[in-house]
Scaffold this active site. Structure first.
Site, PDB file in Angstrom:
ATOM      1  N   MET A  49     -14.226  41.202 -29.483  1.00 53.54           N
ATOM      2  CA  MET A  49     -13.061  40.478 -28.975  1.00 53.54           C
ATOM      3  C   MET A  49     -13.540  39.226 -28.246  1.00 53.54           C
ATOM      4  O   MET A  49     -14.504  39.290 -27.476  1.00 53.54           O
ATOM      5  CB  MET A  49     -12.275  41.365 -28.005  1.00 53.54           C
ATOM      6  N   TYR A  85       7.822  40.008 -24.064  1.00 52.35           N
ATOM      7  CA  TYR A  85       7.737  38.547 -24.093  1.00 52.35           C
ATOM      8  C   TYR A  85       8.679  37.950 -25.147  1.00 52.35           C
ATOM      9  O   TYR A  85       8.896  36.731 -25.161  1.00 52.35           O
ATOM     10  CB  TYR A  85       6.304  38.082 -24.386  1.00 52.35           C
ATOM     11  N   HIS A 141       2.228  48.785 -21.361  1.00 55.83           N
ATOM     12  CA  HIS A 141       2.443  47.639 -20.472  1.00 55.83           C
ATOM     13  C   HIS A 141       2.230  47.984 -18.999  1.00 55.83           C
ATOM     14  O   HIS A 141       1.689  47.192 -18.234  1.00 55.83           O
ATOM     15  CB  HIS A 141       3.841  47.065 -20.675  1.00 55.83           C
TER      16      HIS A 141
END
Length: 302
Positions: A49, A85, A141
């Site tokens: 990543m 979002y 989340h």
């Protein structure tokens, strides 16, 4: 990003040779490897990543699409989003339109506690909205009723290859101590609020000691606090020494703590600036100067 690394493959082969109980699921590796100079980290899941990316909180519609397009053109390959979002579709479209190989882009999304009662539907919805074949990293989340069950569903999708790595957002020491013993796949990443005024001096080392990558949101303090942080006398002094911006100093400080950064912006110049954090290093003295700015001042409720 890159699929299973050589390190991950070696560890996997060792496990296949009988080092683990036959029917017990194990992570590919027990820890991560942070490649500071190369700009990526090898997760405990075996995937690579990038160590800097873009956050998309508050970016929606055409503004989001243009910001991601600009970021990808600037070399950004790590994109952070979430169900809450309301921009997964725009991000997926920008990725598909970019012409960049899918495997070279690392996408993080999150499911929200209101979705924990039907995590399968939540995961399928994210896959459908993004429409990019698979999700590189999915997070819970923040803690909530049913989070263990939701995480276990994400584990099932890892087995199916639809999600590559999984993790958590807004979990701290107490929550993690309770959580880790109840799941089969160790989280690859924990994403929390981190900035010079809220450094999580106990939490970051604890998470890293578990072999889990730490990622910081609100690296510049968040709305209403960014100006104060970017004009902090200590940070500005250090920036002047290196002929860089205060923002670049803050991002570099994070990297040298092995904290991955996802600053948010829709400004192409700022997006580009936020990628230019590998050509200088902070001294031990400068790292200590920034550490002394800590106020344990959290700027969001998570």
């Amino acid at each position: 990003m890159r699929r299973l690394t050589l390190i991950g493959l070696v560890v996997s082969l060792i496990c296949l040779c009988g080092c683990q109980k036959e029917d017990q699921e194990q992570p590919v590796s027990s820890s991560y490897v942070f490649h500071l100079d190369e700009g990526y980290v090898t997760l405990n899941s075996g995937y690579d990543m990038p160590t800097n990316g873009i956050g998309t909180y508050s970016l929606t519609g055409d503004e989001c699409y243009k910001a991601i397009t600009s970021a990808l053109k600037s070399g950004v390959r790590l994109i952070d989003t979430a169900y809450m979002y309301h921009n997964e579709e725009e991000i997926g479209q920008a990725i598909r339109d970019s012409g960049i190989d899918r495997e070279d882009i690392f996408v993080i999304t999150k499911i929200y506690p209101t979705q924990y009662d039907n995590p399968q539907e939540a995961i399928d919805m994210a896959l459908e909205k993004l429409d990019i074949d698979y999700i590189d990293m999915m997070l819970l989340h923040h803690p909530g009723d049913g989070d263990i069950v939701a995480y276990q569903m994400m584990e099932d999708y890892v087995e199916e290859g639809k999600i590559h790595s999984i993790g958590l957002s807004n979990y701290y020491i107490e929550e993690l101590e309770n959580f880790l013993s109840q799941v089969n796949i160790k989280p690859a990443l924990v994403q929390n609020e981190i900035h010079p005024y809220y450094q999580e001096l106990d939490v970051v080392p604890y998470i890293q000691s578990q072999g889990i990558v730490m990622q910081g949101w609100y690296p510049f303090g968040g709305r209403g606090h960014t100006s104060e942080l970017l004009n902090d006398e200590t940070i500005v002094e250090i920036a002047n020494r290196h002929h860089v911006s205060a923002a670049q100093v803050i991002l570099r400080w994070n990297l040298q703590r092995e904290v991955v950064v996802i600053p948010g912006s829709s400004n192409p110049e700022h997006i580009q600036e936020n990628t230019e954090i590998y050509h200088f290093s902070l001294t031990d003295e400068e790292m200590k100067m920034i550490e002394e700015l800590n106020r344990d001042e959290k700027h969001d409720w998570y």
